[in-house]
Scaffold this motif. Sequence first.
Motif, mmCIF file in Angstrom:
data_model
loop_
_atom_site.group_PDB
_atom_site.id
_atom_site.type_symbol
_atom_site.label_atom_id
_atom_site.label_comp_id
_atom_site.label_asym_id
_atom_site.label_seq_id
_atom_site.Cartn_x
_atom_site.Cartn_y
_atom_site.Cartn_z
ATOM 1 N N GLY B 75 55.147 52.269 -14.893
ATOM 2 C CA GLY B 75 54.729 51.968 -13.529
ATOM 3 C C GLY B 75 55.083 50.582 -13.038
ATOM 4 O O GLY B 75 55.768 50.432 -12.024
ATOM 5 N N PRO B 76 54.637 49.526 -13.745
ATOM 6 C CA PRO B 76 54.927 48.178 -13.248
ATOM 7 C C PRO B 76 56.426 47.889 -13.167
ATOM 8 O O PRO B 76 56.871 47.214 -12.251
ATOM 9 C CB PRO B 76 54.262 47.283 -14.276
ATOM 10 N N TYR B 77 57.192 48.436 -14.108
ATOM 11 C CA TYR B 77 58.642 48.181 -14.074
ATOM 12 C C TYR B 77 59.272 48.826 -12.845
ATOM 13 O O TYR B 77 60.089 48.219 -12.154
ATOM 14 C CB TYR B 77 59.312 48.740 -15.338
ATOM 15 N N VAL B 78 58.844 50.050 -12.581
ATOM 16 C CA VAL B 78 59.381 50.736 -11.388
ATOM 17 C C VAL B 78 58.975 49.980 -10.140
ATOM 18 O O VAL B 78 59.777 49.775 -9.219
ATOM 19 C CB VAL B 78 58.870 52.189 -11.354
ATOM 20 N N LEU B 79 57.723 49.527 -10.119
ATOM 21 C CA LEU B 79 57.251 48.770 -8.958
ATOM 22 C C LEU B 79 58.096 47.522 -8.764
ATOM 23 O O LEU B 79 58.534 47.226 -7.641
ATOM 24 C CB LEU B 79 55.782 48.387 -9.164
ATOM 25 N N GLY B 80 58.327 46.774 -9.870
ATOM 26 C CA GLY B 80 59.110 45.555 -9.777
ATOM 27 C C GLY B 80 60.516 45.814 -9.284
ATOM 28 O O GLY B 80 60.996 45.165 -8.330
ATOM 29 N N THR B 81 61.176 46.792 -9.927
ATOM 30 C CA THR B 81 62.554 47.086 -9.525
ATOM 31 C C THR B 81 62.615 47.507 -8.057
ATOM 32 O O THR B 81 63.471 47.047 -7.290
ATOM 33 C CB THR B 81 63.121 48.205 -10.407
ATOM 34 N N GLY B 82 61.675 48.379 -7.690
ATOM 35 C CA GLY B 82 61.659 48.854 -6.304
ATOM 36 C C GLY B 82 61.470 47.737 -5.312
ATOM 37 O O GLY B 82 62.132 47.653 -4.287
ATOM 38 N N LEU B 83 60.527 46.821 -5.629
ATOM 39 C CA LEU B 83 60.271 45.696 -4.728
ATOM 40 C C LEU B 83 61.521 44.837 -4.550
ATOM 41 O O LEU B 83 61.891 44.468 -3.432
ATOM 42 C CB LEU B 83 59.140 44.832 -5.275
ATOM 43 N N TYR B 86 64.095 46.595 -2.584
ATOM 44 C CA TYR B 86 63.659 46.688 -1.183
ATOM 45 C C TYR B 86 63.906 45.377 -0.456
ATOM 46 O O TYR B 86 64.475 45.340 0.629
ATOM 47 C CB TYR B 86 62.180 47.066 -1.166
ATOM 48 N N PHE B 87 63.490 44.264 -1.126
ATOM 49 C CA PHE B 87 63.673 42.981 -0.469
ATOM 50 C C PHE B 87 65.151 42.671 -0.247
ATOM 51 O O PHE B 87 65.538 42.112 0.784
ATOM 52 C CB PHE B 87 63.037 41.851 -1.293
ATOM 53 N N LEU B 88 65.965 43.062 -1.224
ATOM 54 C CA LEU B 88 67.385 42.753 -1.093
ATOM 55 C C LEU B 88 68.049 43.598 -0.026
ATOM 56 O O LEU B 88 68.797 43.090 0.818
ATOM 57 C CB LEU B 88 68.083 42.960 -2.444
ATOM 58 N N SER B 89 67.724 44.878 -0.070
ATOM 59 C CA SER B 89 68.451 45.750 0.868
ATOM 60 C C SER B 89 68.019 45.506 2.296
ATOM 61 O O SER B 89 68.824 45.593 3.214
ATOM 62 C CB SER B 89 68.236 47.211 0.481
ATOM 63 N N LYS B 90 66.750 45.224 2.506
ATOM 64 C CA LYS B 90 66.294 44.996 3.873
ATOM 65 C C LYS B 90 66.508 43.555 4.321
ATOM 66 O O LYS B 90 66.090 43.193 5.410
ATOM 67 C CB LYS B 90 64.784 45.280 3.972
ATOM 68 N N GLU B 91 67.142 42.760 3.431
ATOM 69 C CA GLU B 91 67.381 41.345 3.756
ATOM 70 C C GLU B 91 66.093 40.625 4.117
ATOM 71 O O GLU B 91 66.071 39.725 4.943
ATOM 72 C CB GLU B 91 68.399 41.198 4.899
ATOM 73 N N ILE B 92 64.974 41.097 3.528
ATOM 74 C CA ILE B 92 63.749 40.302 3.639
ATOM 75 C C ILE B 92 63.947 39.054 2.791
ATOM 76 O O ILE B 92 63.527 37.960 3.151
ATOM 77 C CB ILE B 92 62.530 41.106 3.162
ATOM 78 N N TYR B 93 64.567 39.240 1.630
ATOM 79 C CA TYR B 93 65.000 38.117 0.828
ATOM 80 C C TYR B 93 66.505 37.957 1.015
ATOM 81 O O TYR B 93 67.276 38.833 0.651
ATOM 82 C CB TYR B 93 64.664 38.340 -0.658
#
Lengths: 222, 256
Positions: B75-83, B86-93
């Motif tokens: 769970g935590p690994y999937v959460l981390g990877t997903g986050l 997400y940040f990279l693709s949406k250019e939030i980061y």
Amino acid sequence: MNEELSTFFYVPVGTMMLAIAFPAILLPTPNRLITNRWITIQQWLIQLIMKQLLSIHNTKGLSWSLMLITLTLFIGLTNLLGLLPYSFAPTTQLTVNLSMAIPLWTGTVVPGFRYKTKISLAHLLPQGTPMFLIPMIIIIETISLLIRPVTLAVRLTANITAGHSLIHLTGTATLTLSSIHSMTITVTFVTVILLTILELAVALIQAYVFALLISLYLHENA
Amino acid sequence: MLSRVVLSAAATAASSLKNAAFIGPGVIQATRIFHTGQPSLAPVPPLPEYGGKVRFGLIPEEFFQLLYPKTGVTGPYVLGTGLILYFLSKEIYVITSETVSGAALAVLVIYAVKKYGAVIGQFADKLSEEKIARLEEFKQSCIRYAEDGIDFEKEKQAVVQKRHYLFDVQRNNIAMAFEVAYRERLHTVYREVKNRLDYHISVQNMMRRKEQEHMINWLEKKVVQSISAQQEKETIAKCIEDLKLLAKKAQAQPVM
């Protein structure tokens, strides 16, 4: 953050207060004699540095020891924390460095002139100068004396800012090159790593140098 | 990792705030309360042997335990990877030069920690152990000093118990000295008295002898005076006749 790094005289008050206050968290106060590893190593480092710095002073000069320790720790820690990405180093701002350098320098020179006027004035003339050079030497030494706070501040500012700018620029170069020719980014990335090592060293050294110079000015003026 | 620091700092701050003074606004000076808390921190609780467990050097183990019931191990690994994605693709980061410098710093820090982490930890432990050894040595030397003092005192007390032997010996010596002096003086007295008595005796003897001699001399003088010339002649003729008789008797008997 990028804009803040490239201007000398823009003063960001909110983040600066946070950035100045943050290093205090990394220096815990022990409430026991045998402490954890973090505090033990800090104590050992402080002892190591301060033995060098304070060995030249007499009893009166040692009343400055807390000031010098605080100075070294503050400048070193803020410089190091400024190397983290998306962080801010207050020592890149000339205002911060000037506000540290001018009072400290004045505190070493003015009491010297007040209580030991002859010795302080005698420092303006090195021994063994020929007679005809004396007026020139006096003027030059006075100017060098008066410009010391400015040199202290500007040295620190320039070093830290230059390092940050170099890293920033090399990083931008890496990013730009990654879309042009991916293989060269290894070169630039290695450059960034080397620059970071240099900056780490410079951060600590500049802190030490600042405190050392103040200690020397103090020693000169008794 | 820093979350634990913040939590512990908040805990100590809260507890110290609890013990610190409370100044209500608008309260008059006399009712201000200061220093109501305990002034001492002793006994200090012991330091934990190991720090909190972390994964990737950053994320505390408790986070994984928190998500375990709902999402299992991954769970935590999937959460981390997903986050991150997400940040990279949406250019939030946004990837900027800071990313590159952060990556360089991360490489450096991970390398330094992996290579020198244990060494620095052992060095810190060695410093602490040296400090403890110095303090322990001092404590032991104080204890040894106290024990030596106790032994010394006991020894002296035992010696004091045996002091009476010394006094007895001294007393005997003095008694003997007195005795000797007494006898000497007695002897001197005896000698002196004897001298005096001998003196008197010898004076008496001398007087008697003188008297005898004087008497004998007086008698002889008188006898010699009393012998007349006639008597003297008769006496001498008688003596010559006696001698002749004797000579005849001697001739008759042969000399042996």
